[in-house]
Scaffold this motif. Structure first.
Motif, mmCIF file in Angstrom:
data_model
loop_
_atom_site.group_PDB
_atom_site.id
_atom_site.type_symbol
_atom_site.label_atom_id
_atom_site.label_comp_id
_atom_site.label_asym_id
_atom_site.label_seq_id
_atom_site.Cartn_x
_atom_site.Cartn_y
_atom_site.Cartn_z
ATOM 1 N N GLY A 187 51.350 -57.461 -2.547
ATOM 2 C CA GLY A 187 50.403 -56.376 -2.355
ATOM 3 C C GLY A 187 50.992 -55.012 -2.639
ATOM 4 N N ASP A 188 50.127 -53.994 -2.551
ATOM 5 C CA ASP A 188 50.503 -52.601 -2.785
ATOM 6 C C ASP A 188 50.625 -51.897 -1.434
ATOM 7 N N PRO A 189 51.831 -51.471 -1.054
ATOM 8 C CA PRO A 189 52.005 -50.819 0.254
ATOM 9 C C PRO A 189 51.315 -49.467 0.363
ATOM 10 N N GLY A 190 50.881 -48.914 -0.749
ATOM 11 C CA GLY A 190 50.188 -47.638 -0.726
ATOM 12 C C GLY A 190 48.685 -47.756 -0.835
ATOM 13 N N ALA A 191 48.172 -48.969 -0.797
ATOM 14 C CA ALA A 191 46.740 -49.178 -0.992
ATOM 15 C C ALA A 191 45.908 -48.640 0.165
ATOM 16 N N PHE A 192 46.413 -48.733 1.367
ATOM 17 C CA PHE A 192 45.701 -48.271 2.554
ATOM 18 C C PHE A 192 46.621 -47.378 3.379
ATOM 19 N N ASP A 193 46.006 -46.407 4.026
ATOM 20 C CA ASP A 193 46.768 -45.456 4.849
ATOM 21 C C ASP A 193 46.622 -45.827 6.313
ATOM 22 N N PHE A 194 47.693 -46.362 6.922
ATOM 23 C CA PHE A 194 47.680 -46.731 8.327
ATOM 24 C C PHE A 194 48.558 -45.754 9.114
ATOM 25 N N PRO A 195 48.222 -45.489 10.386
ATOM 26 C CA PRO A 195 48.992 -44.520 11.191
ATOM 27 C C PRO A 195 50.357 -45.061 11.593
ATOM 28 N N ILE A 196 51.315 -44.144 11.737
ATOM 29 C CA ILE A 196 52.659 -44.515 12.174
ATOM 30 C C ILE A 196 53.045 -43.819 13.484
ATOM 31 N N ALA A 197 52.035 -43.294 14.191
ATOM 32 C CA ALA A 197 52.249 -42.637 15.485
ATOM 33 C C ALA A 197 53.283 -41.516 15.383
ATOM 34 N N ALA A 198 53.191 -40.739 14.307
ATOM 35 C CA ALA A 198 54.153 -39.653 14.091
ATOM 36 C C ALA A 198 54.076 -38.605 15.192
ATOM 37 N N GLY A 199 52.930 -38.507 15.861
ATOM 38 C CA GLY A 199 52.770 -37.503 16.894
ATOM 39 C C GLY A 199 53.347 -37.875 18.238
ATOM 40 N N VAL A 200 53.793 -39.116 18.400
ATOM 41 C CA VAL A 200 54.413 -39.514 19.664
ATOM 42 C C VAL A 200 55.746 -38.780 19.789
ATOM 43 N N PRO A 201 55.953 -38.025 20.841
ATOM 44 C CA PRO A 201 57.160 -37.190 20.936
ATOM 45 C C PRO A 201 58.423 -38.012 21.154
ATOM 46 N N GLY A 202 59.540 -37.374 20.846
ATOM 47 C CA GLY A 202 60.831 -37.993 21.123
ATOM 48 C C GLY A 202 61.080 -39.237 20.294
ATOM 49 N N LEU A 203 61.707 -40.220 20.932
ATOM 50 C CA LEU A 203 62.115 -41.434 20.239
ATOM 51 C C LEU A 203 61.330 -42.656 20.698
ATOM 52 N N ASP A 204 60.213 -42.434 21.382
ATOM 53 C CA ASP A 204 59.379 -43.553 21.805
ATOM 54 C C ASP A 204 58.526 -44.070 20.647
ATOM 55 N N PHE A 205 58.131 -45.324 20.745
ATOM 56 C CA PHE A 205 57.342 -45.996 19.721
ATOM 57 C C PHE A 205 55.946 -46.303 20.260
ATOM 58 N N SER A 206 54.996 -46.449 19.348
ATOM 59 C CA SER A 206 53.653 -46.903 19.709
ATOM 60 C C SER A 206 53.067 -47.653 18.518
ATOM 61 N N PHE A 207 52.545 -48.855 18.777
ATOM 62 C CA PHE A 207 51.969 -49.672 17.709
ATOM 63 C C PHE A 207 50.535 -50.087 17.999
ATOM 64 N N ALA A 208 49.997 -49.742 19.178
ATOM 65 C CA ALA A 208 48.642 -50.162 19.524
ATOM 66 C C ALA A 208 47.607 -49.540 18.588
ATOM 67 N N GLY A 209 47.772 -48.260 18.253
ATOM 68 C CA GLY A 209 46.835 -47.596 17.353
ATOM 69 C C GLY A 209 46.852 -48.190 15.964
ATOM 70 N N LEU A 210 48.020 -48.578 15.499
ATOM 71 C CA LEU A 210 48.146 -49.200 14.185
ATOM 72 C C LEU A 210 47.388 -50.522 14.143
ATOM 73 N N LYS A 211 47.547 -51.310 15.174
ATOM 74 C CA LYS A 211 46.871 -52.604 15.254
ATOM 75 C C LYS A 211 45.350 -52.413 15.264
ATOM 76 N N THR A 212 44.873 -51.424 16.029
ATOM 77 C CA THR A 212 43.444 -51.136 16.087
ATOM 78 C C THR A 212 42.931 -50.649 14.736
ATOM 79 N N SER A 213 43.738 -49.862 14.043
ATOM 80 C CA SER A 213 43.354 -49.359 12.725
ATOM 81 C C SER A 213 43.143 -50.502 11.741
ATOM 82 N N LEU A 214 43.998 -51.497 11.798
ATOM 83 C CA LEU A 214 43.827 -52.659 10.919
ATOM 84 C C LEU A 214 42.550 -53.417 11.272
ATOM 85 N N LEU A 215 42.278 -53.556 12.564
ATOM 86 C CA LEU A 215 41.058 -54.234 12.998
ATOM 87 C C LEU A 215 39.826 -53.557 12.409
ATOM 88 N N TYR A 216 39.759 -52.220 12.503
ATOM 89 C CA TYR A 216 38.605 -51.489 11.982
ATOM 90 C C TYR A 216 38.537 -51.560 10.458
#
Length: 325
Positions: A187-216
């Motif tokens: 596949g093409d990794p640039g075909a769709f724009d998915f969030p990477i939680a860039a706004g989460v401060p510091g060094l914490d991670f978040s993947f729930a929004g990404l998963k929801t984005s794929l669902l939608y």
């Protein structure tokens, strides 16, 4: 020699490691019965550990050219993990240690993933370490062999969980991470724009929004188009996970001023993640793929810096989330 046992999830593992960190054997028996359920069933996993663990220990000793007479320390995963699965490993280790009059080293599974970087290698602290697996994702500063300081962790889903649940949304079989990586290769990794939680401060991670984005996205495309563009969806989704991890690693390297990086956990077996980490311009150590997923050699490696117990009748186990990470 150290005989190590790991049964925290669905892989029944045993290994023989020397006190100097040389891996003499590393046997991993994948149960292969959870595919039909789309995930690990704790009770099923525990029952299969019971059926497999003695043979796996025998295989590890035989592969190492050793017997129980050669073993000086028994090591076992104490936590975190599935309680029933952990109990099988701990009971087996207790039985062997008690019968032979040997000390027993209870090991933190996550410290094991860090210590996989110390096997058959001279990659010593200090360094920054990313651990990404199905149940845990965190970034740590490793100052010595015996422990680490967590700098950031996932606020919701782990990276491996995001891979597995994304794969399920795309109709892929369990285990989802490897299946999604295989599909994404076309596949093409640039075909769709998915969030990477860039706004989460510091060094914490978040993947729930990404998963929801794929669902939608799958829902909006419709069944026919989603099926036709599954490879592009997989590649773009994988790219977002890798970039979310890389963003925090880059921040961590900058904040700590460290120029050495190690990665571990099942997600560290992902090819695009390895390539992305290799491009950060720092000294990188990545264990071989068999040492990224759950294995007992990493438990034996970590045990070298654990104070062993000579009385362990009341040694308990702890589920995921019950202690720290």
């Amino acid at each position: 020699m150290i005989l190590a046992i790991e049964t925290s999830c669905d892989d029944t593992c045993a290994a023989v490691v020397t006190a100097a960190g040389a891996m003499r054997s590393n046997v991993i028996s994948s149960q292969g019965v959870h595919d039909r359920y789309g995930g690990v069933v704790p009770e099923v996993a525990a029952r299969h550990h019971l059926a497999l663990v003695n043979d796996v220990v025998d295989d590890a000793l035989a592969s190492a050219g050793a017997t129980l007479d050669d073993v000086e320390l028994v090591a076992v995963t104490q936590w975190p993990g599935l309680v029933g699965a952990l109990l099988v490993g701990v009971a087996t280790a207790k039985g062997i240690a008690s019968a032979r009059g040997l000390p027993l080293a209870p090991v933190d599974h996550l410290q094991g993933h860090v210590a996989a970087n110390f096997l058959d290698a001279s990659f010593d602290p200090p360094f920054l370490c990313l651990i990404a697996s199905g149940g845990h994702t965190f970034l740590a500063r490793v100052e010595d062999h015996a422990g680490y300081v967590v700098l950031g962790r996932t606020l919701d889903d782990a990276a491996g969980e995001a891979f597995d649940k994304g794969a399920r949304l795309l109709g892929l079989p369990y285990p989802g991470g490897p299946a999604l990586e295989r599909l994404a290769a076309d596949g093409d990794p640039g075909a769709f724009d998915f969030p990477i939680a860039a706004g989460v401060p510091g060094l914490d991670f978040s993947f729930a929004g990404l998963k929801t984005s794929l669902l939608y996205k799958v829902r909006d495309l419709g069944e026919a188009e989603s099926e036709a563009r599954r490879a592009d969806l997989a590649a773009s989704y994988q790219h977002a996970i890798v970039e979310a991890l890389a963003l925090r690693v880059e921040r961590g390297l900058r904040d700590t001023r460290l120029e050495r990086l190690a990665i571990g956990g099942g997600v560290a077996a992902n090819g695009p993640l390895r390539e992305r980490m290799a491009g950060l311009g720092v000294e990188l150590h990545v264990p071989e793929r068999a040492l990224c997923t759950d294995n007992a050699a990493m438990i034996g490696s970590a045990a070298r810096w654990v104070t062993p117990l000579t009385e362990y009748g009341d040694l308990d186990v702890y589920a995921s989330g019950e202690r720290g990470l």
